[in-house]
Write an enzyme that holds these catalytic residues in place. Sequence first.
Site, PDB file in Angstrom:
ATOM      1  N   ARG A 109      50.892  49.470  28.286  1.00 39.58           N
ATOM      2  CA  ARG A 109      50.901  49.506  26.821  1.00 39.58           C
ATOM      3  C   ARG A 109      50.160  50.708  26.223  1.00 39.58           C
ATOM      4  O   ARG A 109      49.597  50.616  25.140  1.00 39.58           O
ATOM      5  CB  ARG A 109      50.351  48.200  26.236  1.00 39.58           C
ATOM      6  CG  ARG A 109      51.156  46.963  26.621  1.00 39.58           C
ATOM      7  CD  ARG A 109      52.611  47.053  26.179  1.00 39.58           C
ATOM      8  NE  ARG A 109      53.374  45.906  26.633  1.00 39.58           N
ATOM      9  CZ  ARG A 109      54.069  45.865  27.784  1.00 39.58           C
ATOM     10  NH1 ARG A 109      54.097  46.938  28.571  1.00 39.58           N
ATOM     11  NH2 ARG A 109      54.742  44.797  28.128  1.00 39.58           N
ATOM     12  N   SER A 158      54.314  40.820  20.407  1.00 40.95           N
ATOM     13  CA  SER A 158      53.192  40.281  21.183  1.00 40.95           C
ATOM     14  C   SER A 158      51.871  40.675  20.529  1.00 40.95           C
ATOM     15  O   SER A 158      51.661  41.838  20.189  1.00 40.95           O
ATOM     16  CB  SER A 158      53.233  40.812  22.616  1.00 40.95           C
ATOM     17  OG  SER A 158      54.398  40.375  23.279  1.00 40.95           O
ATOM     18  N   GLU A 228      47.692  44.104  21.028  1.00 38.06           N
ATOM     19  CA  GLU A 228      48.848  44.987  21.211  1.00 38.06           C
ATOM     20  C   GLU A 228      49.357  45.420  19.840  1.00 38.06           C
ATOM     21  O   GLU A 228      49.843  46.531  19.663  1.00 38.06           O
ATOM     22  CB  GLU A 228      49.942  44.250  21.989  1.00 38.06           C
ATOM     23  CG  GLU A 228      51.102  45.122  22.406  1.00 38.06           C
ATOM     24  CD  GLU A 228      52.025  44.436  23.396  1.00 38.06           C
ATOM     25  OE1 GLU A 228      53.244  44.685  23.317  1.00 38.06           O
ATOM     26  OE2 GLU A 228      51.547  43.651  24.237  1.00 38.06           O
TER      27      GLU A 228
END
Length: 235
Positions: A109, A158, A228
């Site tokens: 990420r 998310s 996130e």
Amino acid sequence: GTNVLFSDEGYRGVVIKLSGELNKLKISGNLITAGSPVSLSSIIKKALEIELSGLEFAWGIPGTLGGSINGNSGAFDSEICDLIKNVKVCDYNGKIHNFSSNQLDYGYRYCKFPVNGVILEADLKFKQSSRKEIEKTMKKNMKWRRKYQPIESKTAGSVFKNPEGMSVAKLLESIYLKGKAINGARFSPKHINFIENFNNAKAKDIYDLVELAKDLIYKKFKIILETEIKLIGFN
């Protein structure tokens, strides 16, 4: 944008929307060159049309190529940065740089470049396949998303990153947050790592749920959760 939450008070700064000449894609053999504002779904559809495989994992992920690269979006053991051959970045002084994949620092990420700046476009490398096989994978991935994720609900994607070697969903379930609501926002009953705006929620409602989860997880496990979702305009 996706994976972004702006404060109810707004943001004292400049927001730049990329469009125009950047909102296009080109094909050269097994290479697709796409501008930062091109949607992932558009790239995947074009790849399917010309029977190029590699991005099927992202079918169902909303947003644009630029945002996807910035957060190195991924699913089903694949990540967008694994497809990059070259990426073009404009630094904050207006100078344009071209970086090859081996010049990028990326992982779970995140994706970092040798300079700070704005992603303009990227060359993505694909593999030749058959339309039948590509469609089969896309349908399988979408079936999984529909079963396990609240893709029909209003969410920002998310919420938290998985701590190394751990499942954030299992951590959140262990403190019984599934379905927990603050005003019009709630942790999704379908997948706890999504927060749904089910009844005209304010950004503060979502933010308060995020902070509640971070506080409870730290108190129980001494783990600091990292979002996130990009939180913008919050203190």
